[in-house]
Motif scaffolding. Structure first.
Motif, PDB file in Angstrom:
ATOM      1  N   PHE A   1     -17.279  -0.383  23.045  1.00  0.00           N
ATOM      2  CA  PHE A   1     -16.826   0.993  22.755  1.00  0.00           C
ATOM      3  C   PHE A   1     -14.932   1.010  24.200  1.00  0.00           C
ATOM      4  O   PHE A   1     -14.015   1.926  23.497  1.00  0.00           O
ATOM      5  CB  PHE A   1     -17.721   2.136  22.867  1.00  0.00           C
ATOM      6  CG  PHE A   1     -18.168   2.360  22.263  1.00  0.00           C
ATOM      7  CD1 PHE A   1     -17.687   2.561  20.311  1.00  0.00           C
ATOM      8  CD2 PHE A   1     -19.586   2.029  21.425  1.00  0.00           C
ATOM      9  CE1 PHE A   1     -18.236   2.704  19.286  1.00  0.00           C
ATOM     10  CE2 PHE A   1     -20.188   1.713  20.734  1.00  0.00           C
ATOM     11  CZ  PHE A   1     -19.799   2.323  19.484  1.00  0.00           C
TER      12      PHE A   1
ATOM     13  N   ILE B   1     -13.570   8.658  30.541  1.00  0.00           N
ATOM     14  CA  ILE B   1     -14.139   8.259  28.878  1.00  0.00           C
ATOM     15  C   ILE B   1     -15.441   7.370  29.339  1.00  0.00           C
ATOM     16  O   ILE B   1     -16.305   7.358  28.431  1.00  0.00           O
ATOM     17  CB  ILE B   1     -13.096   6.897  27.891  1.00  0.00           C
ATOM     18  CG1 ILE B   1     -11.666   8.004  27.866  1.00  0.00           C
ATOM     19  CG2 ILE B   1     -13.520   7.291  27.410  1.00  0.00           C
ATOM     20  CD1 ILE B   1     -10.696   7.011  27.755  1.00  0.00           C
TER      21      ILE B   1
ATOM     22  N   TYR C   1     -10.977  -1.395  31.896  1.00  0.00           N
ATOM     23  CA  TYR C   1     -11.926  -1.254  31.144  1.00  0.00           C
ATOM     24  C   TYR C   1     -12.995  -1.784  30.387  1.00  0.00           C
ATOM     25  O   TYR C   1     -13.691  -1.670  29.880  1.00  0.00           O
ATOM     26  CB  TYR C   1     -10.864  -0.333  29.118  1.00  0.00           C
ATOM     27  CG  TYR C   1     -10.038   0.746  29.772  1.00  0.00           C
ATOM     28  CD1 TYR C   1     -10.243   2.147  29.610  1.00  0.00           C
ATOM     29  CD2 TYR C   1      -8.806   0.458  30.023  1.00  0.00           C
ATOM     30  CE1 TYR C   1      -9.324   2.929  29.857  1.00  0.00           C
ATOM     31  CE2 TYR C   1      -7.937   2.006  30.539  1.00  0.00           C
ATOM     32  CZ  TYR C   1      -8.542   3.244  30.524  1.00  0.00           C
ATOM     33  OH  TYR C   1      -7.632   3.793  30.146  1.00  0.00           O
TER      34      TYR C   1
ATOM     35  N   LEU D   1     -11.076   1.370  23.381  1.00  0.00           N
ATOM     36  CA  LEU D   1     -10.766   3.169  24.094  1.00  0.00           C
ATOM     37  C   LEU D   1      -9.485   3.133  24.423  1.00  0.00           C
ATOM     38  O   LEU D   1      -8.377   3.379  24.674  1.00  0.00           O
ATOM     39  CB  LEU D   1     -11.363   4.085  24.464  1.00  0.00           C
ATOM     40  CG  LEU D   1     -12.755   4.272  23.436  1.00  0.00           C
ATOM     41  CD1 LEU D   1     -13.647   5.127  23.513  1.00  0.00           C
ATOM     42  CD2 LEU D   1     -11.839   5.308  22.306  1.00  0.00           C
TER      43      LEU D   1
ATOM     44  N   LEU E   1      -6.278   0.967  23.139  1.00  0.00           N
ATOM     45  CA  LEU E   1      -5.559   2.337  22.414  1.00  0.00           C
ATOM     46  C   LEU E   1      -4.897   3.321  23.590  1.00  0.00           C
ATOM     47  O   LEU E   1      -3.734   4.141  23.106  1.00  0.00           O
ATOM     48  CB  LEU E   1      -6.422   3.193  21.830  1.00  0.00           C
ATOM     49  CG  LEU E   1      -7.192   2.659  20.700  1.00  0.00           C
ATOM     50  CD1 LEU E   1      -7.952   3.586  20.068  1.00  0.00           C
ATOM     51  CD2 LEU E   1      -6.849   2.481  19.411  1.00  0.00           C
ATOM     52  N   VAL E   2      -5.347   3.851  24.894  1.00  0.00           N
ATOM     53  CA  VAL E   2      -5.385   4.434  25.907  1.00  0.00           C
ATOM     54  C   VAL E   2      -3.391   3.601  25.847  1.00  0.00           C
ATOM     55  O   VAL E   2      -2.489   3.876  26.560  1.00  0.00           O
ATOM     56  CB  VAL E   2      -5.473   4.527  27.035  1.00  0.00           C
ATOM     57  CG1 VAL E   2      -5.098   4.576  28.178  1.00  0.00           C
ATOM     58  CG2 VAL E   2      -6.741   5.322  26.361  1.00  0.00           C
TER      59      VAL E   2
END
Length: 381
Positions: free
Chosen positions: A334, A85, A366, A338, A341-342
């Motif tokens: 960002f 990502i 992340y 994300l 969400l993962v």
């Protein structure tokens, strides 16, 4: 728990880290010079070769068993997702900023590779030992949290030196020949300090003298004839294995922390070894106690060194401001969004165990700054 109280609980671990970091920065100032360049080099060697392996191996050996190792399978996958990502977001940033070709690999590297080693090892103990920690008993939180962070460090090192290194190597190949400068480098343990030593120009001429041309041609012919000789398969395997051992990239993958993680896994997973070394009744528990004692010194020392490393950044940098802003947006806005969400999706699908601390570590992967190993990779290209 109200919003103000929640903010206070969340801020306390960060404040603790910032205070120790500030102390490290003060110790590195020229007027104090207790953590000057030479001192940092020596301390970094201790951290890299002694404290980190002891910390990683000891925590994994204490926590990892054959039963729960299967539950951690998603962490290597999650770390790989952070790299993929981050690379996609870095590619978008390159297109938007129209970065030079030779900088594309660097941007992809800092966007994809987070500091999966030192920072989790610093942050997680601070959170677990805080009175308002949301993860329950502080001792249990510390034990399992450090095991998760240790595994993150080991897996992250493998990905950085296999995935990011090759991306940056391919990108560096487009630099004009005039921009290449041959230099050797010395890796200063934590991955932050690099000492560049220019290589002396070769005194030998590029082309052989005309008087020696016949000998030079004969030498080439003998080399070509030797290459055409068919070697036995065993000899070829031995030769390739030897080349692999001397490859610096291979040595970087199996860093001391990674080797410590492998030893910790073996001790924790194999029941016979675990009974000998883990637990107060184990006959060899003194070995594990000694390793744990050495590993506990890693966290405060790493935090002080991280603060000392900031001194170099405070003296200024030549990087484009828009590139820096873009990297900050990618890594701190960002990528964490994300990541939420993962992890939420993986939890709903039953891929992640319902352990708040484990999920927190996965989310933290992340939201980390770029890996310090990026500086080492740059020096190798």
């Amino acid at each position: 728990m109200g919003l103000v109280e929640l903010f206070g609980v969340a801020s306390m671990p960060v404040i603790k880290v910032l205070i120790i970091t500030a102390v490290g920065l003060l110790l590195a100032l020229d007027n104090v010079n207790l953590l000057g360049k030479d001192a940092r080099i020596q301390v970094n060697h201790l951290v890299h070769y002694v404290f980190n392996p002891a910390l990683v191996g000891g925590n994994l050996a204490d926590t990892i068993t054959f039963e729960n190792v299967v539950l951690l399978w998603f962490m290597p996958v999650n770390i790989l997702l952070t790299f993929i990502i981050g690379s996609a977001l870095g590619w978008i940033l390159i297109k938007l900023t129209r970065a030079p070709k030779h900088l594309e690999g660097l941007i992809l590297g800092v966007c994809s590779a987070g500091n999966l080693g030192n920072l989790p090892i610093i942050i997680i103990p601070a959170i677990c030992k805080d009175k308002g920690s949301p993860f329950g008993d502080s001792n249990v939180c510390y034990q399992y949290g450090m095991a998760y962070a240790s595994l993150s460090m080991a897996v992250g090192a493998v990905y950085i030196w296999t995935y990011v290194y090759n991306i940056m190597r391919v990108s560096a190949s487009v630099v004009p020949k005039d921009d290449y400068r041959t230099s050797s480098f010395r890796l200063e343990a934590s991955g932050e300090f690099l000492e560049f030593i220019p290589e002396e120009e070769s005194s030998e001429p590029e082309n052989p003298p005309k008087d020696n041309m016949d000998d030079y041609t004969l030498l080439l012919s003998s080399i070509e004839s030797e290459e055409n000789v068919k070697l036995p398969i065993s000899a070829k395997i031995k030769q390739q294995f030897g080349n692999l051992l001397v490859n610096s990239n291979f040595r970087a993958i199996f860093s001391p922390a990674t080797l410590g993680a492998i030893v910790g896994f073996i001790v924790g997973v194999v029941p016979q070894i675990r009974k000998l070394m883990i637990g107060g009744d184990a006959s060899l528990h003194v070995i594990q106690d000694s390793v744990t004692m050495v590993g506990e010194a890693a966290v405060p020392i790493i935090t002080l060194i991280m603060g000392a490393n900031l001194l170099k950044g405070l003296k200024g940098a030549n990087t484009s401001i828009w590139t820096v802003i873009g990297i900050i947006v990618v890594r701190y806005i960002f990528l964490p969004i994300l990541g939420i969400l993962v992890i939420k999706g993986a939890t709903q699908l039953g891929l992640v165990q319902p352990d708040p601390l484990y999920q927190f570590v996965l989310l933290l992967q992340y939201a980390l700054p770029p890996a310090m190993a990026i500086g080492i990779i740059i020096s190798k290209l």
